[in-house]
Scaffold this motif. Sequence first.
Motif, PDB file in Angstrom:
ATOM      1  N   UNK A   1      22.109  68.897  77.242  1.00  0.00           N
ATOM      2  CA  UNK A   1      21.764  67.537  77.682  1.00  0.00           C
ATOM      3  C   UNK A   1      20.921  66.829  76.622  1.00  0.00           C
ATOM      4  N   UNK A   2      19.952  67.527  76.032  1.00  0.00           N
ATOM      5  CA  UNK A   2      19.106  66.920  74.997  1.00  0.00           C
ATOM      6  C   UNK A   2      19.926  66.498  73.781  1.00  0.00           C
ATOM      7  N   UNK A   3      20.916  67.300  73.393  1.00  0.00           N
ATOM      8  CA  UNK A   3      21.759  66.936  72.248  1.00  0.00           C
ATOM      9  C   UNK A   3      22.565  65.675  72.545  1.00  0.00           C
ATOM     10  N   UNK A   4      23.096  65.578  73.761  1.00  0.00           N
ATOM     11  CA  UNK A   4      23.849  64.370  74.145  1.00  0.00           C
ATOM     12  C   UNK A   4      22.927  63.155  74.136  1.00  0.00           C
ATOM     13  N   UNK A   5      21.739  63.308  74.684  1.00  0.00           N
ATOM     14  CA  UNK A   5      20.796  62.192  74.704  1.00  0.00           C
ATOM     15  C   UNK A   5      20.402  61.774  73.292  1.00  0.00           C
ATOM     16  N   UNK A   6      20.290  62.737  72.382  1.00  0.00           N
ATOM     17  CA  UNK A   6      19.976  62.419  70.988  1.00  0.00           C
ATOM     18  C   UNK A   6      21.097  61.610  70.348  1.00  0.00           C
ATOM     19  N   UNK A   7      22.339  61.939  70.687  1.00  0.00           N
ATOM     20  CA  UNK A   7      23.472  61.176  70.139  1.00  0.00           C
ATOM     21  C   UNK A   7      23.448  59.737  70.664  1.00  0.00           C
ATOM     22  N   UNK A   8      23.198  59.577  71.937  1.00  0.00           N
ATOM     23  CA  UNK A   8      23.147  58.225  72.503  1.00  0.00           C
ATOM     24  C   UNK A   8      21.937  57.445  72.005  1.00  0.00           C
ATOM     25  N   UNK A   9      20.836  58.150  71.690  1.00  0.00           N
ATOM     26  CA  UNK A   9      19.636  57.482  71.182  1.00  0.00           C
ATOM     27  C   UNK A   9      19.745  57.166  69.691  1.00  0.00           C
ATOM     28  N   UNK A  10      20.746  57.755  69.022  1.00  0.00           N
ATOM     29  CA  UNK A  10      20.942  57.495  67.600  1.00  0.00           C
ATOM     30  C   UNK A  10      20.155  58.420  66.687  1.00  0.00           C
ATOM     31  N   UNK A  11      19.483  59.424  67.231  1.00  0.00           N
ATOM     32  CA  UNK A  11      18.767  60.367  66.371  1.00  0.00           C
ATOM     33  C   UNK A  11      19.687  61.463  65.848  1.00  0.00           C
ATOM     34  N   UNK A  12      20.857  61.594  66.437  1.00  0.00           N
ATOM     35  CA  UNK A  12      21.952  62.429  65.930  1.00  0.00           C
ATOM     36  C   UNK A  12      23.217  61.603  66.053  1.00  0.00           C
ATOM     37  N   UNK A  13      24.214  61.934  65.255  1.00  0.00           N
ATOM     38  CA  UNK A  13      25.476  61.199  65.362  1.00  0.00           C
ATOM     39  C   UNK A  13      26.357  61.843  66.420  1.00  0.00           C
ATOM     40  N   UNK A  14      27.249  61.038  66.996  1.00  0.00           N
ATOM     41  CA  UNK A  14      28.214  61.591  67.942  1.00  0.00           C
ATOM     42  C   UNK A  14      29.045  62.678  67.260  1.00  0.00           C
ATOM     43  N   UNK A  15      29.388  62.442  65.983  1.00  0.00           N
ATOM     44  CA  UNK A  15      30.218  63.403  65.248  1.00  0.00           C
ATOM     45  C   UNK A  15      29.511  64.747  65.070  1.00  0.00           C
ATOM     46  N   UNK A  16      28.212  64.737  64.771  1.00  0.00           N
ATOM     47  CA  UNK A  16      27.502  66.010  64.555  1.00  0.00           C
ATOM     48  C   UNK A  16      27.353  66.792  65.860  1.00  0.00           C
ATOM     49  N   UNK A  17      27.086  66.101  66.960  1.00  0.00           N
ATOM     50  CA  UNK A  17      26.962  66.769  68.252  1.00  0.00           C
ATOM     51  C   UNK A  17      28.332  67.293  68.683  1.00  0.00           C
ATOM     52  N   UNK A  18      29.370  66.466  68.461  1.00  0.00           N
ATOM     53  CA  UNK A  18      30.741  66.886  68.763  1.00  0.00           C
ATOM     54  C   UNK A  18      31.066  68.180  68.017  1.00  0.00           C
ATOM     55  N   UNK A  19      30.782  68.214  66.723  1.00  0.00           N
ATOM     56  CA  UNK A  19      31.115  69.385  65.895  1.00  0.00           C
ATOM     57  C   UNK A  19      30.369  70.629  66.391  1.00  0.00           C
ATOM     58  N   UNK A  20      29.102  70.479  66.739  1.00  0.00           N
ATOM     59  CA  UNK A  20      28.330  71.617  67.234  1.00  0.00           C
ATOM     60  C   UNK A  20      28.917  72.151  68.535  1.00  0.00           C
ATOM     61  N   UNK A  21      29.169  71.255  69.490  1.00  0.00           N
ATOM     62  CA  UNK A  21      29.718  71.682  70.778  1.00  0.00           C
ATOM     63  C   UNK A  21      31.105  72.293  70.619  1.00  0.00           C
TER      64      UNK A  21
END
Length: 184
Positions: free
Chosen positions: A143-163
């Motif tokens: 959940x924290x990783x998803x929230x980071x992507x939506x907050x812009x502190x991580x990219x959607x692409x980086x979270x996608x790749x990790x998951x």
Amino acid sequence: SLSWPYQNGNVRSIVVGVAVSVTRPDGTRVKFSSKQWKVTCIPDENDEGPFEGCTLGYWKNHTDSWEGFATTDSFDAVFGVTSHIDPPGPGGAYVNPSLLTVLEVGGGDGADGQNGMARQAVAALLNAAHSEVDFPMSEAEVIAAVQAAYAGTRTFASVHAQFEAYNEMTTTLPDGTTYHCGLN
């Protein structure tokens, strides 16, 4: 009597009794009192595995295996975000889609990669929540990783790749057998 390791969830413990006897130079033995200790082993947060994950296709097609979440649960409420999942074709973005709806979004990742990340996020959350899947992230971490992507502190692409990497992990058993999802 419990055999080692006694396991309750992720915690393993054993009771150990220790007695100390000392032999003096003159040959006499002195026994110090014995004591019992309960030794508890808690897995390291950085445990190296073996880990496993089930793909988003598995979760989409095996909704009867879901634990802790329902197919109708809101993606936005579960992850604490306001999503803009926009499937290809006419119709526009979904408003407050369900977890199953997000898994079923086909096509590309949308302009910003949010669609693909959201699909993999639902699978990662279901992996983390399942009692029989040894996933390397907790529900809170997903959940924290998803929230980071939506907050812009991580990219959607980086979270996608990790998951995606975690959801598609393969486990190799000592006999050399490999498997992808222990729930198959």
